[in-house]
Design a protein around this motif. Structure first.
Motif, PDB file in Angstrom:
ATOM      1  N   UNK A 142       0.461  -1.214  -0.154  1.00 33.22           N
ATOM      2  CA  UNK A 142      -0.294   0.474   0.353  1.00 33.22           C
ATOM      3  C   UNK A 142       0.818   1.107   0.141  1.00 33.22           C
ATOM      4  N   UNK A 143       1.846   0.759   1.104  1.00 39.25           N
ATOM      5  CA  UNK A 143       2.925   2.733   0.665  1.00 39.25           C
ATOM      6  C   UNK A 143       3.557   2.203   0.092  1.00 39.25           C
ATOM      7  N   UNK A 144       4.041   1.700  -1.060  1.00 42.22           N
ATOM      8  CA  UNK A 144       4.698   1.482  -1.991  1.00 42.22           C
ATOM      9  C   UNK A 144       3.574   1.885  -3.404  1.00 42.22           C
ATOM     10  N   UNK A 145       3.082   1.249  -3.583  1.00 48.77           N
ATOM     11  CA  UNK A 145       1.494   2.216  -4.575  1.00 48.77           C
ATOM     12  C   UNK A 145       1.755   4.345  -4.423  1.00 48.77           C
ATOM     13  N   UNK A 227      14.716   3.800  13.396  1.00 47.70           N
ATOM     14  CA  UNK A 227      15.275   4.434  12.638  1.00 47.70           C
ATOM     15  C   UNK A 227      14.455   4.478  10.869  1.00 47.70           C
ATOM     16  N   UNK A 228      14.246   5.364  10.499  1.00 44.78           N
ATOM     17  CA  UNK A 228      14.609   5.456   8.789  1.00 44.78           C
ATOM     18  C   UNK A 228      15.882   6.331   8.486  1.00 44.78           C
ATOM     19  N   UNK A 229      16.301   5.095   7.354  1.00 46.96           N
ATOM     20  CA  UNK A 229      17.539   5.388   6.570  1.00 46.96           C
ATOM     21  C   UNK A 229      17.655   5.873   5.749  1.00 46.96           C
ATOM     22  N   UNK A 256       8.002  -1.747  10.341  1.00 49.55           N
ATOM     23  CA  UNK A 256       9.273  -1.171   9.839  1.00 49.55           C
ATOM     24  C   UNK A 256       8.921  -1.021   7.627  1.00 49.55           C
ATOM     25  N   UNK A 257       8.110  -1.878   7.639  1.00 45.74           N
ATOM     26  CA  UNK A 257       7.622  -1.814   6.406  1.00 45.74           C
ATOM     27  C   UNK A 257       7.147  -0.907   6.112  1.00 45.74           C
ATOM     28  N   UNK A 258       6.166  -0.086   6.502  1.00 43.24           N
ATOM     29  CA  UNK A 258       6.117   1.239   6.197  1.00 43.24           C
ATOM     30  C   UNK A 258       7.587   2.316   6.252  1.00 43.24           C
ATOM     31  N   UNK A 259       7.977   1.772   7.232  1.00 40.37           N
ATOM     32  CA  UNK A 259       9.062   3.084   7.221  1.00 40.37           C
ATOM     33  C   UNK A 259      10.316   2.983   6.009  1.00 40.37           C
ATOM     34  N   UNK A 260      10.622   1.850   5.990  1.00 41.81           N
ATOM     35  CA  UNK A 260      11.643   1.532   5.165  1.00 41.81           C
ATOM     36  C   UNK A 260      10.033   2.316   3.556  1.00 41.81           C
TER      37      UNK A 260
END
Length: 549
Positions: A142-145, A227-229, A256-260
């Motif tokens: 969802x966030x990738x879209x 952390x968000x790199x 974490x997936x949303x953070x990526x």
């Protein structure tokens, strides 16, 4: 994560009887372990549930109590025991301890085996984790879209807050707010936001790594950072309120997936920022190379990048000291050099903000260039610049040292090219003196310093041509003539003053000067001849210093 209470719906567990520690049924369960060995504590970990017959402790209630205490200290979930196998009844001291520690002990009916119960629990836990995994993948998709469609960071934070049913906040590596979910726009959340930011800034290194803390307004509610790199040396931070009790099937994996995806969005914005930085650096190059001739264009473009008119302008140049093989090896790897330069750029930017300095940061070649502006320039401003540079050097985390060159102040933006040249010359002067990690202010060179930069053969020719036979005095009389010339010129060509300094008669000075003028075919009262002889005498001291070296 499931709790003991959640497991009571399973076959075997629903028929069990809670013998002690009822208050601990909310303990989390992550895994199951079956053992009857006395040293079972060595094989347990946090959130482990132990299934046992209790054989190892059937005649030793004291050892049984010791195991309960150890499991509680380890934050284990609890203990399921076949009480009728070897005990018949739970020892009273064990029950009292378990009740006191809120450590659940559950009796498993004899008709069920430990292996059967372990299988039921593990299947249940695995199904639960699988569902959380599928949900995390759903969040990631969802966030990738949203990323592909160009949604802003605020939109991503709003979606994350909605998915988790928790307020979400995004901070940069300095602990400053970048984006937020709508929760933090409420007046009631303003104070909470300030407390979160203040808590993060109190210990930035820990917050960047990911931590859990509480704030005064919500003492019983946890706040977590993730952390968000990004392309910067230090990560940004995703802050979630009450993340330890997320509504099912949300999990930290989903965060974490949303953070990526948020990380990729920040990196994309940083790439746009780097392109803007390139345009800014091109403007600075044009400015100091005098390619912009119109005053109006200089002022309008300078103002766009934060430079104001009618201010005192100081140029501060920073560079990474080259340190032998380490730096040369690093130069072979373009990516590593880029990371190092970005790290220095970020450090300079952070310290300028922390020091409340009005400045614009550029880069030109290997130099980081800061134009600092002040209403007036005095010792107070000099101290502020020195403190700023020293802080950068002290806080820079790397295998290299940084050096600074500082110019004089110039009153107009058109003179920034002069200020830049002075700052660079200050840097190069420091390197000429074999210095590293220095802060050097530009100093106007005197005549001797300027002459020192000329080739020695040219200096020698000028020296010999001007002083002729007196260039290398051999007799005592010639030495006295050279000394008299020096004192006479320093005394503004006054016979009486020269005689007083040399402790000789006035006529003696007059005789020596006349003889010198005859030998050199010049008049020491003539400005051109006087200057030529003065320069020659200075060259003489330079050549003498070279001989001594």
């Amino acid at each position: 994560m499931k709790t003991i209470n959640d497991l009571l719906i399973l076959e075997g567990m629903k028929e069990g009887i809670v013998l002690a520690g009822h208050r601990g049924l909310t303990r989390n369960v992550q895994s199951v372990n079956i053992s009857d060995t006395p040293d079972v504590i060595k094989f347990l970990d946090k959130n482990h549930l132990l299934l046992t017959t209790g054989y190892a402790f059937k005649d030793d209630p004291e050892k049984f109590c010791e195991l309960i205490q150890q499991m509680h200290d380890l934050n284990c979930s609890g203990l399921v025991i076949k009480i009728n196998r070897f005990f018949n009844v739970l020892p009273s001291e064990v029950k009292l301890l378990a009740d006191d520690l809120a450590f659940p002990i559950i009796d498993l009916p004899t008709k069920h085996t430990l292996g059967e119960l372990s299988r039921h629990i593990l299947n249940y836990l695995n199904d639960h984790e699988a569902e959380q995994l599928y949900y995390a993948l759903h969040v990631q998709k969802e966030f990738s879209n949203m990323l592909i469609k160009g949604y802003s960071l605020n939109a991503l934070l709003e979606q994350l807050g909605h998915s988790l049913s928790r307020p979400a906040l995004l901070l940069n590596h300095r602990g400053e707010k970048i984006a937020q979910s709508h929760d933090f726009q409420k007046e009631s959340m303003k104070k909470i936001e300030q407390e979160i930011i203040q808590k993060v800034k109190e210990d930035l290194p820990t917050a960047r790594q990911g931590t859990v803390f509480s704030i005064p307004s919500k003492e019983h509610q946890s706040v977590s950072t993730f952390p968000v790199q990004t392309k910067r040396q230090y990560p940004s931070m995703l802050v979630i309120s009450d993340s330890l009790s997320l509504p099912y099937p949300s999990s930290q994996m989903a965060i974490e997936q949303a953070g990526n995806v948020i990380s990729f969005t920040i990196i994309k914005e940083q790439a746009i920022e780097e392109n803007s930085r390139l345009l800014k650096n091109n403007f600075f190059a044009d400015l100091i190379e005098m390619k912009i001739h119109s005053d109006e264009e200089i002022f309008s473009r300078s103002n766009y990048y934060g430079l104001q008119k009618d201010m005192e302008n100081v140029c501060v140049v920073c560079t990474i000291d080259e340190q032998g093989e380490t730096y040369e090896t690093l130069q072979l790897y373009e990516k590593k050099v880029g990371e190092l330069h970005n790290s220095v750029y970020d450090q300079l930017e952070d310290e300028l903000i922390d020091g409340n300095l009005e400045a614009t940061l550029f880069t030109k070649g290997k130099y980081f260039v800061m134009i600092l502006q002040f209403p007036s320039y005095s010792e107070i401003e000099v101290e502020a610049i020195t403190k700023f540079a020293a802080n950068v050097q002290a806080n820079f985390n790397g295998d290299f040292s940084l050096s600074f060159g500082v110019s004089h102040s110039v009153p107009t933006l058109k003179e920034l090219s002069t200020a830049y040249d002075e700052a660079v010359e200050a840097i190069l002067t420091g390197y000429d003196q074999n210095m590293k990690g220095f802060i050097k202010y530009y100093k106007t060179r005197d005549l001797k310093e300027l002459l020192n930069t000329l080739p020695r053969k040219d200096l020698k020719a000028l020296y010999e041509n001007a002083l002729k036979s007196l260039a290398y005095p051999k007799t005592k009389e010639e030495q006295e003539l050279v000394k008299t010339i020096q004192v006479y010129l320093d005394s503004q060509c006054e016979f009486s003053e020269t005689a007083r300094k040399l402790f000789v008669h006035r006529n003696t000075v007059k005789y020596r000067i006349e003889k010198t003028e005859e030998l050199l075919n010049c008049s020491l009262r003539d400005p051109a001849d006087s200057l030529r002889i003065r320069v020659a005498l200075i060259i003489g001291t330079i050549l003498k210093e070279d001989e001594n070296i």
